[in-house]
Each structure stands twice: as structure tokens, then as C-alpha cells.
Design an enzyme around this catalytic site. Structure first.
Site, mmCIF file in Angstrom:
data_model
loop_
_atom_site.group_PDB
_atom_site.id
_atom_site.type_symbol
_atom_site.label_atom_id
_atom_site.label_comp_id
_atom_site.label_asym_id
_atom_site.label_seq_id
_atom_site.Cartn_x
_atom_site.Cartn_y
_atom_site.Cartn_z
ATOM 1 N N GLU A 286 39.626 48.953 48.257
ATOM 2 C CA GLU A 286 38.638 48.583 47.235
ATOM 3 C C GLU A 286 37.685 47.486 47.719
ATOM 4 O O GLU A 286 37.578 46.432 47.094
ATOM 5 C CB GLU A 286 39.369 48.129 45.961
ATOM 6 C CG GLU A 286 40.249 49.223 45.375
ATOM 7 C CD GLU A 286 41.012 48.783 44.139
ATOM 8 O OE1 GLU A 286 41.032 49.555 43.170
ATOM 9 O OE2 GLU A 286 41.600 47.684 44.137
ATOM 10 N N ASP B 241 44.747 37.569 47.566
ATOM 11 C CA ASP B 241 43.886 38.438 46.761
ATOM 12 C C ASP B 241 42.946 37.531 45.977
ATOM 13 O O ASP B 241 43.038 36.299 46.094
ATOM 14 C CB ASP B 241 44.728 39.334 45.820
ATOM 15 C CG ASP B 241 44.037 40.662 45.537
ATOM 16 O OD1 ASP B 241 42.864 40.630 45.113
ATOM 17 O OD2 ASP B 241 44.650 41.725 45.748
ATOM 18 N N HIS C 64 38.762 42.075 48.185
ATOM 19 C CA HIS C 64 39.887 41.393 47.529
ATOM 20 C C HIS C 64 40.147 40.045 48.195
ATOM 21 O O HIS C 64 41.303 39.700 48.488
ATOM 22 C CB HIS C 64 41.160 42.253 47.589
ATOM 23 C CG HIS C 64 41.190 43.335 46.557
ATOM 24 N ND1 HIS C 64 41.382 43.093 45.225
ATOM 25 C CD2 HIS C 64 41.047 44.686 46.667
ATOM 26 C CE1 HIS C 64 41.359 44.244 44.543
ATOM 27 N NE2 HIS C 64 41.146 45.222 45.398
#
Ligand code: ACM
Ligand code: ZN
Length: 522
Positions: free
Chosen positions: A331, A201, A264
């Protein structure tokens, strides 16, 4: 006070095993499918032996390893069936109805008989046996003057769901190998069978990739200007991962790796800036010193991106025996794709409508690659946007569109329920209480039997951006994870919060012995 009342109070206070039929001091979590109490007790002593056929030698060794430290003596293992004073472990091929993970446990005064269709069922029967013994059996040093009694009973047990998981975010804060092992042991004690490791991430790349040493040299470390504690960063070597997989497999847990893409992923651009749309060298931020969701994204128009990701997935697929590989997909901000000439050219060349379809194209390309390697793709539910491949498995997390799971199941995609409503264990214990989790049925209301079949199971997600040290992580996980283990294992109609709460109270001594820093409601 009447004498009968005094006796009753004494019995309750001592909670003795003599009345095994009525009073069982220990508690089983998750709740077995069927439990029938019978008369009497089985006494485990130094004369008790473990009887197994050859193919269960490992389970016999494991059972010895669980019991002997607290007993303080060795238990003999024999391959010949004995009638008395033995714990017999046996595979029974007529027990197909119990599936791979179910088992039968028959405890009489004379012997304990544990049978299952498969080795995994034997493992779970052993966990039940550990829970039926006095809690001191969990100690790692000999307990003197202890009567190791087990109440006589019959259990027939099998899980409701095949996916009973926990996700640990190893990126926002590195979680040490020892700590992961500790959680694996606790998970297996409560019959959970998946550890999903969020390995990459924006805050760091946490798995060694031999082909790209820069990932662990640069992308596993916070930028020095932030002076983060050293224990919050780092990575698992491939040797560490193999060790964790072996430890997990012995406990019937599958480790699922997650490699995030296309968003991410800014930590990758600390080492390989050319793979992002902008080409800037990223500076790895601790979570609260940068944006929650970074705009940097893999360039979908650059073929080098796919060469890199495929090389990474080659090593990940070889390292992890799991059928599934999680590719994130959540996301992913599209701002840079909108202005990137290469990404816009890709949209044109592939006849795509917009950036959402570009994400879908990206995921499908990766899925095809994984399929060729015999693996299956899982992604967070954003992989639905722009079109979903029929073979992808969706990890559903967002609480805002309630009809999404129904649509996904109707299309025939498998899914795992991890909604923020009850599965996000970084949320406070006040916001998501143990009772709230326990009250959930992971199959959403109104699902047809066809849709129900698509729900593989349920998982708790622990994100490590706020709570970063082992005692605080423990407090976020427990006892909530124990409630989740029961909603994952027990039939919905078998659940009862008040009765579960009593059992939870009974296992508190075990949690103390396991040194779990569980949350206590004030
Ligand atoms: C997620 O919480 N972004 C999956
Ligand atoms: Zn681009």
C-alpha cells in the site's frame, strides 16, 4: 438403565485414564503425523528421572521447568541411561527422515523415550508430552493429590510446513514485552515457529535504533493532541529485543522484524521530514483519526533516504539473527512520487517506465543491500508490481487476484500464505470462523508439485488498530490460531474438522489455565 450402560456413562463422565487404549483425556494439537495407541499407562512420580546426553542438557532443564511447578517436586536429571521410570531424551542421527523438527515418542509403562534428529524435534516432543499429561500440569503452583498418568502410545511426527507464523502489529498499538513473551510461550506450545513483528508503521516506530534516537524519542509517540493512552505507544530497546529473541529461540521460534518502506512510513517523517517527498513534518495519528493509508512516502529520488534506511537495516541485521528481514512494501501510494522532481529524475536516470517500476527499483536496491549482509528480503505481495527480483520472498495477503500466487510460484519465488480470506485475525470471529480457517489448504488448488515447493508455509496476521488491549487481542487470536497451527503442521489429508473440534474442546481447560481469553461461539 442397563448396568453396562451406567458403567459406560460413568467412564465417559470421568474420562479416566485406565482405559488409555480407548480413552485419552488429553488431546494433541496440532495433530501428529502417526499416532498408535498401545496398552497401559506411564506414571510420572517423584521417582521418575530425566535421562539425557550432555548436548540435551538445556532441553532437560526446560522439561523440568515445565513440569516441576505443578508437580511440586524436583525431577532428577541423569546422564546415564536407565531402563525404568525415566524420560529419556536422545538425538538419533539415523532419523534424518523426520527433518529438523520431527520426533519419535515411545511411551511404555516402563519409560518414555523421546528421540529426534535435531534438538528442535526434542523440543516439539516435549510439547506433545505436556499435552498428553493431565491439563493441570500447566499450573504454576503444586497440584495436590494428582495422578500424573500418560497413556502408552507411539508417535511419529513432523511438520508439513517450515513456516508456521503469527504476525503481531506492534505499531498501531504497542504490545508490551511481557505480552509478547506470553504469546511466544503459547505459540511454541502449539508448535508454531515464527513471530513476525510489524515494528514500524504510520502509528509509530517501535524499535530502538542507536544511530537515530529521534525515532524512539519522537516517532514512537502519538501526537500529544490526541491524548492516546500511554500504554498504546512506546518502543522495544535493543536490550528488550535481545531478551525476546533469547526467549523465542529457547522455544524454537524465529523473530522476523518488519521495517516498512516506502509507504506506511509517515511516522519517520515526524522525526525526519526531509526523507519524504513533500518534506512536511508528520503528526502521528491514532489509526482512526487519520487516513487508513497515508500518502506520505520515502522519497525514492533522495539518496539520503537510502543512507537512512541502510543505517537502520545495519542495526536491524545485527540485532535479529533471522535469515529474513521483512521490508513491508504494501500500500505505497504513488501520488507524491508522481509530482516529486527528485523521484521523476530518478525514473528518467534509471530508465524506468513509471512509479511502479520505481517501487521495484527501490525494493531491489534494498534487497541488494540486504543480500550483501547475508540476509534475505520478504515483502508483502505489492513487491511483485513493477517487476520482482527472483530471490525475494513474497508474503501473499491480497485475496483479489487468485492467479497471483500461481504466477509467483511458477517464477520460482518463495511465498508465505497470509491471505485476507482466512489469515487476517483482526477480522471478526463471525467473518473468519475457526472452522473456515481449519478447512483451508494453504497450498492453492491446482498447484503443481514444483509450485507447491515454493509455499514455505502459512501465517496469521493480527493488525492492532481495532482491538488494542490484551483480553481483546486474545479473543481475536484464540482459538483461531490453534486451528491455524494444525493447518500449518498436519498433512491436509489428516485433517477432520469434527474430530479437531473434539480435541479443541478437550484442551479448553489448558486454555483456561493459561488464562487465555478465547472466543466462545454463542
Ligand atoms: C496489509 O494488510 N496491508 C499487508
Ligand atoms: Zn520524491
Amino acid at each position: 438403565m442397563k448396568s453396562s450402560l451406567i458403567i459406560l456413562i460413568i467412564l465417559i463422565v470421568l474420562d479416566i485414564h485406565i482405559l488409555a487404549g480407548e480413552t485419552i483425556k488429553s488431546a494433541i494439537i496440532p495433530k501428529p503425523l502417526v499416532l498408535e495407541k498401545t496398552e497401559g499407562i506411564f506414571k510420572l512420580t517423584s521417582a521418575t528421572s530425566i535421562t539425557v546426553s550432555e548436548n540435551l542438557s538445556f532441553r532437560a532443564k526446560q522439561l523440568k521447568g515445565y513440569l516441576e511447578p505443578a508437580l511440586g517436586y524436583d525431577l532428577l536429571v541423569s546422564h546415564k541411561a536407565r531402563r525404568n521410570n525415566s524420560i529419556e531424551l536422545k538425538i538419533d542421527k539415523s532419523l534424518g527422515r523426520l527433518g529438523d523438527e520431527g520426533y519419535l515418542l515411545d511411551i511404555t509403562k516402563e519409560k518414555i523415550l523421546l528421540t529426534a534428529f535435531q534438538d528442535k524435534g526434542i523440543f516439539y516432543g516435549i510439547q506433545t508430552l505436556r499435552q498428553l499429561l493431565p491439563s493441570e500440569i500447566l499450573r504454576d503452583t503444586p497440584v495436590k493429590q494428582m495422578d500424573w498418568q500418560i497413556p502408552c502410545l507411539k508417535i511419529e511426527d513432523k511438520p508439513r510446513f517450515k513456516w508456521r507464523g503469527l504476525m503481531l502489529d506492534c505499531s498501531r498499538t504497542f504490545i508490551s514485552k511481557e505480552q509478547i513473551k506470553r504469546y511466544l510461550e503459547i505459540l511454541s506450545f502449539f508448535k508454531m515457529n515464527v513471530l513476525h513483528m510489524h515494528l514500524t508503521d504510520d502509528q509509530g516506530w517501535r524499535v530502538e535504533i542507536l544511530r537515530y534516537p529521534e525515532l524512539t524519542k519522537t516517532a514512537s509517540k502519538f501526537h500529544e493532541s490526541f491524548q492516546e493512552p500511554k500504554e498504546y505507544e512506546g518502543y522495544y530497546s535493543q536490550g528488550d529485543i535481545r531478551e525476546l529473541i533469547e526467549y523465542a529461540t529457547q522455544r524454537n521460534i524465529e523473530i522476523i522484524p518488519e521495517i516498512e518502506m516506502p509507504g506506511h512510513s509517515s511516522e519517520v517523517f515526524a522525526a525526519f521530514p526531509q526523507l519524504s517527498c513533500k518534506g512536511d513534518t508528520a503528526k502521528i495519528h491514532p489509526f482512526f483519526k487519520g487516513p487508513a493509508v497515508h500518502n506520505e512516502i520515502f522519497c525514492a529520488g533522495n539518496d539520503e533516504t537510502f543512507v537512512f534506511l541502510q543505517n537502520v537495516l545495519d542495526e536491524i541485521s545485527a540485532l535479529f539473527p533471522s535469515q529474513y528481514i521483512h521490508i513491508g512494501g504494501d500500500e505505497a501510494p504513488k501520488a507524491h512520487w508522481k509530482t516529486c522532481p527528485k523521484c521523476q529524475k530518478r525514473i528518467l536516470d534509471e530508465g524506468l517506465k513509471d512509479e511502479n517500476e520505481l517501487q521495484s527499483w527501490f525494493v531491489t536496491r534494498i534487497e541488494k543491500y540486504l543480500t550483501k549482509k547475508g540476509k534475505r528480503l520478504i515483502g508483502w505481495d505489492e513487491i511483485i508490481e513493477g517487476g520482482l527480483s527472483p530471490t525475494a520472498t513474497v508474503m501473499y495477503w491480497r485475496g483479489w487476484e487468485k492467479d497471483v500466487p500461481a504466477k509467483v510460484a511458477e517464477r520460482g519465488n518463495d511465498m508465505i500464505m497470509t491471505p485476507t480470506d482466512y489469515s487476517y485475525f483482526d477480522y471478526s470471529n463471525e467473518k473468519i470462523s475457526t472452522e473456515k480457517i481449519y478447512s483451508v489448504n494453504p497450498v492453492p488448488q491446482g498447484f503443481s508439485s514444483k509450485q507447491r515447493e515454493r509455499v514455505l508455509g502459512v501465517q496469521a496476521n493480527f493488525w492492532s488498530h481495532i482491538d488494542r488491549t490484551p483480553p481483546v487481542i486474545d479473543r481475536q487470536l484464540f482459538p483461531r490460531l490453534i486451528a491455524l497451527s494444525e493447518i500449518a503442521w498436519a498433512q491436509n489429508e489428516n485433517k477432520d474438522w469434527n474430530e479437531f473440534n473434539l480435541r479443541l474442546g478437550k484442551i479448553e481447560p489448558i486454555l483456561d489455565i493459561m488464562r487465555i481469553n478465547y472466543f466462545i461461539k454463542k
